[in-house]
Design an enzyme around this catalytic site. Sequence first.
Site, PDB file in Angstrom:
ATOM      1  N   CYS A   7       0.863  -1.183   0.000  1.00  0.00           N
ATOM      2  CA  CYS A   7       0.000   0.000   0.000  1.00  0.00           C
ATOM      3  C   CYS A   7       0.901   1.235   0.000  1.00  0.00           C
ATOM      4  O   CYS A   7       2.109   1.127  -0.155  1.00  0.00           O
ATOM      5  CB  CYS A   7      -1.019  -0.008   1.131  1.00  0.00           C
ATOM      6  SG  CYS A   7      -0.404   0.332   2.767  1.00  0.00           S
ATOM      7  N   CYS A  37       3.812   1.983  -7.622  1.00  0.00           N
ATOM      8  CA  CYS A  37       4.796   0.970  -7.262  1.00  0.00           C
ATOM      9  C   CYS A  37       5.900   0.894  -8.305  1.00  0.00           C
ATOM     10  O   CYS A  37       5.626   0.734  -9.491  1.00  0.00           O
ATOM     11  CB  CYS A  37       4.136  -0.402  -7.128  1.00  0.00           C
ATOM     12  SG  CYS A  37       5.281  -1.648  -6.522  1.00  0.00           S
ATOM     13  N   CYS A  39      -4.313  -0.714  -2.308  1.00  0.00           N
ATOM     14  CA  CYS A  39      -4.807   0.638  -2.569  1.00  0.00           C
ATOM     15  C   CYS A  39      -4.423   1.036  -3.990  1.00  0.00           C
ATOM     16  O   CYS A  39      -3.399   0.593  -4.508  1.00  0.00           O
ATOM     17  CB  CYS A  39      -4.299   1.648  -1.542  1.00  0.00           C
ATOM     18  SG  CYS A  39      -2.569   2.085  -1.663  1.00  0.00           S
TER      19      CYS A  39
END
Length: 138
Positions: free
Chosen positions: A9, A88, A81
């Site tokens: 997340c 990422c 999320c």
Amino acid sequence: MKKKILVLCTGNSCRSQIAHGYLNYFGGDLVEVYSAGVETHGVNPRAIKTMLEDGIDISSHTSNNVLEYKAIEFDYIITVCDNAKERCPYFPSKAQKFHQNFTDPAKCIGSENEIMLEFSKVRDSIKLYCKDFIQIHL
């Protein structure tokens, strides 16, 4: 051989920590669970509290950056999320990727009771997701 699961997340403070706790709980000896964020914000004390209310202690968890785990060969990567899914950094992995967006309880505004109620709701949603995930994939 244990399946390695990474939960991601934004800040590795609430949702990924809660999922980490439940995946460990439901997966037991079948899994090795890691959690991380694209940033590190520290483990949220309310996340610890809401998990203790359900009998799971995550107080020893640490907040980690996803880049710390780039050398580990994961079987599953779960983003919890939308922000983490979008931000990422890429690292090579053969892992199966899953995504489920959960509301960030840390952004809830109100009385302490209202905030903890939101943490409980998010916790319960994550609990159900993790239980199903383990049943389906392991």
